[in-house]
Structure formats: C-alpha cells, structure tokens
Write a protein that holds these residues in place. Sequence first.
Motif, mmCIF file in Angstrom:
data_model
loop_
_atom_site.group_PDB
_atom_site.id
_atom_site.type_symbol
_atom_site.label_atom_id
_atom_site.label_comp_id
_atom_site.label_asym_id
_atom_site.label_seq_id
_atom_site.Cartn_x
_atom_site.Cartn_y
_atom_site.Cartn_z
ATOM 1 N N LEU A 67 47.312 28.770 -4.219
ATOM 2 C CA LEU A 67 45.946 29.300 -4.158
ATOM 3 C C LEU A 67 45.816 30.658 -4.834
ATOM 4 C CD1 LEU A 67 44.432 28.375 -0.670
ATOM 5 C CD2 LEU A 67 43.557 27.762 -2.916
ATOM 6 N N CYS A 68 46.811 31.507 -4.662
ATOM 7 C CA CYS A 68 46.646 32.851 -5.240
ATOM 8 C C CYS A 68 47.201 32.939 -6.658
ATOM 9 C CB CYS A 68 47.283 33.905 -4.330
ATOM 10 S SG CYS A 68 49.077 33.844 -4.266
ATOM 11 N N ALA A 69 47.802 31.872 -7.159
ATOM 12 C CA ALA A 69 48.417 31.914 -8.490
ATOM 13 C C ALA A 69 47.542 31.218 -9.527
ATOM 14 C CB ALA A 69 49.790 31.249 -8.447
ATOM 15 N N SER A 70 47.649 31.711 -10.747
ATOM 16 C CA SER A 70 46.950 31.094 -11.873
ATOM 17 C C SER A 70 47.718 31.497 -13.128
ATOM 18 C CB SER A 70 45.514 31.611 -11.930
ATOM 19 O OG SER A 70 44.858 31.051 -13.030
ATOM 20 N N ASP A 71 47.745 30.628 -14.120
ATOM 21 C CA ASP A 71 48.649 30.918 -15.236
ATOM 22 C C ASP A 71 48.161 31.991 -16.202
ATOM 23 O OD1 ASP A 71 46.781 29.476 -16.588
ATOM 24 O OD2 ASP A 71 48.080 27.791 -17.073
ATOM 25 N N ASN A 72 46.995 32.568 -15.944
ATOM 26 C CA ASN A 72 46.599 33.725 -16.764
ATOM 27 C C ASN A 72 46.787 35.043 -16.002
ATOM 28 O OD1 ASN A 72 44.521 33.338 -14.964
ATOM 29 N ND2 ASN A 72 42.901 33.792 -16.443
ATOM 30 N N LEU A 73 47.402 34.975 -14.814
ATOM 31 C CA LEU A 73 47.599 36.184 -13.995
ATOM 32 C C LEU A 73 49.041 36.286 -13.563
ATOM 33 C CD1 LEU A 73 44.532 35.658 -11.613
ATOM 34 C CD2 LEU A 73 44.620 37.115 -13.652
ATOM 35 N N CYS A 189 40.398 37.333 -8.261
ATOM 36 C CA CYS A 189 39.296 37.987 -8.987
ATOM 37 C C CYS A 189 39.684 39.420 -9.376
ATOM 38 C CB CYS A 189 38.042 37.996 -8.131
ATOM 39 S SG CYS A 189 38.278 38.715 -6.506
ATOM 40 N N VAL A 190 40.316 40.108 -8.430
ATOM 41 C CA VAL A 190 40.696 41.505 -8.681
ATOM 42 C C VAL A 190 41.685 41.553 -9.838
ATOM 43 C CG1 VAL A 190 41.793 43.544 -7.673
ATOM 44 C CG2 VAL A 190 40.347 42.071 -6.248
ATOM 45 N N ARG A 191 42.658 40.660 -9.804
ATOM 46 C CA ARG A 191 43.672 40.662 -10.859
ATOM 47 C C ARG A 191 43.092 40.213 -12.196
ATOM 48 N NH1 ARG A 191 47.757 36.894 -8.980
ATOM 49 N NH2 ARG A 191 46.306 36.263 -7.362
ATOM 50 N N ALA A 192 42.138 39.262 -12.149
ATOM 51 C CA ALA A 192 41.509 38.829 -13.413
ATOM 52 C C ALA A 192 40.761 39.997 -14.044
ATOM 53 C CB ALA A 192 40.561 37.665 -13.156
ATOM 54 N N GLN A 234 35.711 32.741 -13.025
ATOM 55 C CA GLN A 234 36.633 31.717 -13.512
ATOM 56 C C GLN A 234 37.864 31.618 -12.611
ATOM 57 O OE1 GLN A 234 36.034 29.891 -15.870
ATOM 58 N NE2 GLN A 234 37.881 29.196 -16.893
ATOM 59 N N ALA A 235 38.308 32.777 -12.133
ATOM 60 C CA ALA A 235 39.562 32.816 -11.369
ATOM 61 C C ALA A 235 39.381 32.364 -9.925
ATOM 62 C CB ALA A 235 40.118 34.242 -11.389
ATOM 63 N N CYS A 236 38.185 32.488 -9.394
ATOM 64 C CA CYS A 236 37.990 32.274 -7.957
ATOM 65 C C CYS A 236 38.248 30.811 -7.574
ATOM 66 C CB CYS A 236 36.564 32.671 -7.578
ATOM 67 S SG CYS A 236 36.268 32.537 -5.810
ATOM 68 N N PRO A 237 39.139 30.582 -6.619
ATOM 69 C CA PRO A 237 39.441 29.195 -6.234
ATOM 70 C C PRO A 237 38.452 28.622 -5.218
ATOM 71 C CG PRO A 237 40.882 30.699 -5.045
ATOM 72 C CD PRO A 237 39.999 31.554 -5.917
ATOM 73 N N VAL A 282 32.312 27.438 -20.108
ATOM 74 C CA VAL A 282 33.570 27.882 -19.505
ATOM 75 C C VAL A 282 34.551 28.198 -20.626
ATOM 76 C CG1 VAL A 282 35.484 27.210 -18.023
ATOM 77 C CG2 VAL A 282 33.182 26.447 -17.488
ATOM 78 N N PRO A 283 35.058 29.428 -20.658
ATOM 79 C CA PRO A 283 35.991 29.761 -21.748
ATOM 80 C C PRO A 283 37.194 28.822 -21.739
ATOM 81 C CG PRO A 283 35.981 31.472 -20.044
ATOM 82 C CD PRO A 283 34.857 30.542 -19.728
#
Length: 973
Positions: A67-73, A189-192, A234-237, A282-283
């Motif tokens: 949930l807290c991970a995403s491949d752009n962060l 969101c904060v990290r994005a 975009q980042a928000c799950p 959506v980018p």
Amino acid sequence: MLHYYDPSTASYQPGQSQLNPDIDYGTPARVSEILVSIAVDGREITVPDGTSVLRAAALAGINIPKLCASDNLEAFGSCRLCAVEIEGRRGYPASCTTPVAEGMQVTTQTGKLAKLRRNIMELYISDHPLDCLTCPANGNCELQDVAGAVGLREVRYGFDGENHLDAETDNSNPYFSFDPSKCIVCSRCVRACEEVQGTFALTIEGRGFDSKVVASQNDPFMDSECVSCGACVQACPTSTLMEKSVIDAGQPEHSVVTTCAYCGVGCSFKAEMKGDQLVRMVPYKGGAANHGHSCVKGRFAFGYATHKDRIKEPMIRDSINDPWQVVSWEEAFAFSAKKLKGIQAKYGRESIGGITSSRCTNEETYLVQKLVRTAFGNNNTDTCARVCHSPTGYGLKATLGESAGTQTFDSVMKADTIMVIGANPTDAHPVFGSLMRKRLRQGAKLIVIDPRRIDVLNTPHGGEGLHLALRPGTNVAIVNALAYVIVTEGLEDQDFINNRCDTAAYNAWRTFIAQEQNSPENMEAVTGVPAEEVREAARTYAQADNGAIYYGLGVTEHSQGSTMVMGIANLALATGNIGREGGGVNPLRGQNNVQGSCDMGSFPHELPGYQHVNDPQVRSQFEAVWGVPIDPEPGLRIPNMFDAAIAGTFKALYIQGEDIAQSDPNTQHVEAALKALECVIVQDIFLNETAKFAHVLLPGSTFLEKNGTFTNAERRINRVRKVMAPIAGMEDWEVTMALSNALGYPMHYNHPSEIMDEIASLAPTFTGVNYEKLEQLGSIQWPCNDANPDGTPTMHTLDFPIGKGRFAVTEYLATEERASRRFPLLLTTGRILSQYNVGAQTRRTSNSDWHEEDLLELHPSDAELRGVKDGDWVGISSRVGHTVLRAKISERMLPGVVYTTFHHPGSGANVITTDNSDWATNCPEYKVTAVQVEIVTQPSEWQRNFQSFDKRQQALLASAKQQGDNAHATSLK
Ligand code: SF4
Ligand code: SF4
Ligand code: SF4
Ligand code: FES
C-alpha cells in the motif's frame, strides 16, 4: 550501463526497456553492473544489485500486497503489508525496504503472512468509511484491491471508538478533492510531491492516531504551495485525493495513449474515456519524456476541447464588418479557392501565403507548407517559430550543424552543473523542471542567467544557485564574458577542441574572445552583473565533469538572439560539453511542436528537413514527388508579410492554428496588416483574435480529435492518437488537403501515416521514421535513418553534421531599444505555469483560477518612485503603444526592469512590444522594450477599441451560431 528486465529470459539485460508501463513494480529500478539472483516462491529472478525484494518479485510475476510503495517513489516501509519470509532471517521483513542478496530464498505466501496482512488491513479498514459502493474510486481502488487480495472478510473493531470519519473534505482545488476521512496516512502523496514533483507542499502533521496529511501550513490546497501537478492524486491508493472529473463522471472505461498538446516537453498521457467523453488524463509511465509525471496543464486543463466556444461549422463573409454566414465545408473550400485564385490573378503569384502552427501535428504542418509551395506556387510560408526559436535554428545549424537540441531530457540526471539561460523551466516546461530539480537535490550546481529570480533558484533542498541577474538585452555580453574567463584561465578542453572543432574558426574566435573588452570586469557596466560572479559561473561550468546548458526565449527573442545561441554553442564547444550524456545545448521549446514545425519546412527558405529551397538538387527531389516546379526564391517571413500587406502587395493569408493578432509584437501594426488583406482564412478551434479579422473560418480540431505526431524539444517524435471524433467532422490535415484539392492541386492521403511516409522519403533525418516503428518503440528521436535506425538520443557523439564544430565570433552589440529619460524602465515578458501562450485553451479552463489577468511585476523601489501600490492600475507606454495592467510589486524583479505575461488578449502586452528583431531571423525582440509606468484610472485607448471590436465580432459570431443551430433544427424536423 542500464539493465532492463527481459521477460523472455527472465533476467536483466542491457538495452531497450521491456517493462510494462501498466504494472507498478513497487519500488524504483536500480542501476548496477552487479547482477543478483534470488528465488521468490521458488521462481528464479536476476536483478541489478540494490533492487528491492518487492520489485524483484513483481518482475518475476509475483504480486506481493503493498500500500505505501509505488515504483516511482523510494520505499518507505510504513504499511508492512509487503511482509515476506526470508530463509535464514528472523521475523517478517518488509519486502519494499529489503534489498536483494545473492541466493536469497523468499516466500511470499504462508499462513502467518496471510494473518499478519489481514490484521493490518483490518486496522486500516476500521478507520475507513465502508461506502465502497458509492465511492468514486470503486472498481479502481488499491485499498479495495488489497483488502480483497488479503482475504479480509470482517472488521472486528466497530466504528464507536475514535476515528477520522468526520474529517472535512477540502474542495478548494478546481480539479481534485481531498477527503481526509479516507486517508490511510501511507505518505505516498507527500513523497510524490517531494520526489516526483519537487514542490514539498505536503507533510504529515502530528503523530500516531493524530497524524494527518496537510498542505503547507495546514492550508486549503488552493492557498498552499501546491502547483496542482496531480502527482499526489496519481499516487494516492484510496479516493482521498481524487479527480473531480472522475467524481462527476464515474470511472473511465477505456483509454488511449497520446501526447500532451501544450508545451515542448511532450508528455505522454492516457486519455481515459467513458464512451466519447474524456474523463481524465493520466500521465503515462511509458512516456519517455515524462515517465508518468505531469503538470497542471496536461493533467487537468483539457476542458477547452468541449468548451461551448468551439467553432463547429465553417463560415464565410466578404468583409470583417459583415455577419458570418454558416456554410458547408464544400462551400467554404470553394469560396476560399475562388478568393485566393482571384487575388493571385489580380496581384500575382506572390500575393498570398500561409502560416503553419507549432500547435498542430507534423503531418498537418507539412501539408500547409506543401500547399503553399505547390497550390500557391510560392514559398510564402512561415511559422510561429519565427517569433520564438528561429534563432535556435540559425545559431545551432551554424555552429553544430543541426537545428536542434542535443540531448534527451533524462540527460540532465547526469549533469554536474546546470546552466539555465533565459528560461523558466518550472513554469514553462514544468515536468522537465521537476526532473531538473531532482538533479539539483542530488547535488548538481545551478547557474541561472536571467533578469528575474526564477523559481528553480528556490528549489527545496537544491542548494544555493548562482544567479547572474543581468540587464535585459545584454545576453551576448555575458556569454562573451563567460567565454573570456574560460579562455584566459585555461579552462578549455583542448583535446575536444583539437579533435572535434574547426581550427581556423576556433583560432578566430579565440583571438576575438580573449580581448580585454570581453572581460567580466569590462562587461560589468553593461550587464550589471558583478565580475566575480561571472568568473565563478564560468569556472563552475567549465570545471564540471558534465556541464549542461538549457535556454529559452530569454535567449532567442532579442536583436542578437542568433548571436547568443552561437555564443552558447561556443561555450559548450570550448569546454567539450557536447556529444555525451549530462552535457549539451538544450533549447527548451515553448509550444508542443515548435521543433516539428521547423523540421517540417515551415520556414520560407527551407524545405522539410532544413534543406535550402535554392538548392536545385533538393528542389528536384521534391518536384519529383510533388509533381510541380518549386520556386527557387525564399518567400516572405511573417514580418515581411505584414509589411507587404500594409504596402498593398500581399493580399491573402491562410493561417492554421496560430493567433498572430495576439502573439506577434506591435499589435497595432499586425492589426493594420490584417485589415489590409483581402482574404484571411483562419483554421482554428476558437474565434481567436486573428479570426476576428478573417473572411473564412474553418473549424479546427484539438489534439484529442486527430491522429498524427508531435516532436518535442528533445527531437522526440511522439504519436498523437485520436480519442474522440472531430467536433466539426474533419481533422486539420483533411481540411488542408480539401483546400488544396479545391485550388486544383491534388492531395490524397487516407491517414497521417501516409503523410509521414512522404516526409520520410524527402527529409534525410526522418528516413527511418514510420508509424509502425513508432508503435514498436513508443517514440523516436531524430535523426532516424540507416545509420541510426532506432533514432538518436544524444547528438554529435562522434562528429557533427558539418564535420567539425564551428566556433562563431559573437560580438556584443547593444540593442537600439534602450532605457531613456522618456522610457526609463525595461519591460521583459514571459509565461506562467497555469496559462499557455495566448491562453486560448487554458483561459477556457479552471486554470484561470490561478491567473485571471496579466499583471505588471515591478520592483518595490520602482513602485515607490511612482507611488504605485500592489493592485493599482498602471499605464505602460513604449514608443509603439500604450496599455494598462494591474501592478504586482515583486522582489523578484531587478530595479529598472518590469515584467508581464501575455496570456490575455485584452492586456495588450504586445501593443507595447516593438518590431525590433533578431538580425538573422527576424525573431522579435520581445524581451527588451523600453517603457514608462505610471498610475492611471482607465483602460488605454487600444484597450477600449479592443473591447468594442471584440464585442462586435462576438455578436457576429453569436448570430452565425444561432443561424447554424436553426438550420440544424430545421434539418431534424
Ligand atoms: S498536486 Fe503536485 S504540487 Fe500539489 S500537493 Fe500534489 S504533488 Fe504536490
Ligand atoms: S492522501 Fe492518499 S496518498 Fe496521501 S497519505 Fe492519505 S491515502 Fe496516502
Ligand atoms: S510539462 Fe508540458 S507537455 Fe508535460 S503535461 Fe505539462 S504542458 Fe503538457
Ligand atoms: S508496501 Fe512495503 S511497507 Fe508498505
């Protein structure tokens, strides 16, 4: 070297990316020469050292809940859902923060892990509204998906205890809402905002149960530092941050990948649709220019495409004072052809011309210039690039042999020193601006040469930049002073110069530049920049392992624009900062297809591919394909067209997608020229300022309504794909084709891909370009030919198209436009993030919430001297005109320099800019106008005339639209 996952061999390989942009691999890719093999649930996978276990598993096709991970962060490790078991290790490490190690054996599914994940999810859900059925994210919600994946069936904790379910929604942003009741405080969101966008507008405030996401100092989003890029959305799950368009329309059903039609970054987007309705942009992660990031324009400002002001039917009239007459396409073409032919019969072949647009596709632009050179039979074709980057074409061709930037955008990630001259990347090229800021946060040094303190100088965690705040109009003086320091302090790259540069040209340049007149000390009085700052900047750039220069219209739009471009190329050649990643000379192009419109032969002297029209061999190739003789004489440039119109020798103009009445300098001169023409044919999506002077109005199509390609500032050819039917029934290329046929020059294409095939057959740098290859590769950076079949990311790696790099002598000559007793201030102009160019599109979106009007920025001392307070109306007078704007007092300005944007036609910013221009290309000197500023109480005379003319033209249009609606209603009876 980069390694990419190759699914066919289940391992990382050097070369082209095989990653699926639609999959989130959990954590960012790592680059390493060392490859590490692990087994995940018994499946072997080899990845670069440093890769997380979560990513390795995803690459092996195994999805670990997250949930807290995403491949752009970068991994954060807060949700613990991605816990795994690793042989030989205790506990349940988070796979997102655990790097792979050789021989590691990972298990992702056990009873204990399942229970752990269910417990975590249960806690999340116990403080989350259970309104999935009515939630806008329903069906596209990561939280919902993970709850399903971990098998959550019940929530044992009731909602009676303390929770956040009543938290108030922030709807202040026009494009997205923030509903904290749904927030799981995952911090994505904060990290994005930090890592992707670089704005640092969001933080997590408080601890434990009290922790919550806040914008700036707990402000509404609209009042915060947020620039509405959408990265957090975009980042928000969950649906905490959610596009309002999705809340209104519901989840989209299908999508088409296409290219943003705003700036020269050329971001790729997924246009997400519901039937024929565009729900959101959506980018697209697979976009090589933006890697899944966006700015407020491309992401949200698409509503203009369906705005009520769209021109939906062709219209004609004999005089601009007559009412418009709605006609069929056929009648409009016949009327236009008759007018054009009649004018040519009466005034001669050279009496008509055409203007192509940098907003239109390559294929459309190619057709307009072809129409002029064939059906019109002359070379009176020009483009709006005339007024922005024509000096880039001239200056780079003369020194480096090719009229284009040398790098990819990604190259900035290898730059050690970044020099930004006369450009404002965070406002005008925002996605690239974010990438630049990322590199600055990694420690690259920054030099900004600009009269104004631009935002990139305030990059959070980006270090102290060096700001050379020069006087407008003194670019060449400063570039020469920089070169002087490089030459006289022995900072040249002699190997590069000896091996790669023309010796005679170098010697001539060196002799010139080493003269004392060019020293920073001598130039200080001219530029206003302390000599020591210039010396420091020169050393910082020259001593960097990789020094990159980025420049914009603050370089080109000067009387010495071409000289300055050559001066920049000199710096890169002298320091060997060319031909490899991390360096280069990079013009940042304003509009989406400035590069393409130049490539496509829009200029009067060059056929497509920058081939001179007076070269008989070149002409014969085109004549063989086009089947008509081509005039060997270069035609008229835009300013020459205006002069000839006023002189009475130029009588008709076909303008596709360009608004010269607003964008060109000395508006009153342009208006006089337009009024003098007997036939103005405007093809556009709205009644723009130029269309008010038109006799034929042909409805244009937006980028959403057509197929084609745009070429961005990195020479990257991107596909534009049709996502909805053209509102008026025809794509722009079809309109040009039909006009040509009506004029008697046959054009027949079934699809823009056929036009591209013709371009490839005629322009040497496009030989290998076709739509099939674009589909395969995603995008192609020209040159693309036999030598470079997949395109050329970095130019001039081994040699230059002209063999050796050619230094140019760049003597500084002061512009004639100087401050005087009568006009003591210098006006310079620029753009703002939320608006785009003449604003025709963005003004018809909620982007105007950020910028309702153009303001005049002035330094507090200049304001005080004139008794001006923030918000006062001030009159701005130059030697050519007078207009009135509201004042904004700003420390960003130098004393003696004032600034405004030009996004609103009623502002009349170009009423005051003069028709001074670049000596080589006639690019107007927008950046230097001597003005006086004083408090006034009413609009200028031009503004009053503008308002009444606008009112009259809008009324004529409204009655024509009514006529069209009535005809439509009758036909339905
Ligand atoms: S929209 Fe962009 S700038 Fe605004 S908070 Fe989100 S990530 Fe930050
Ligand atoms: S707003 Fe969304 S991304 Fe931000 S912390 Fe909450 S749930 Fe996570
Ligand atoms: S940076 Fe430019 S191309 Fe990208 S979304 Fe913004 S306006 Fe569009
Ligand atoms: S995804 Fe790994 S801890 Fe959240």
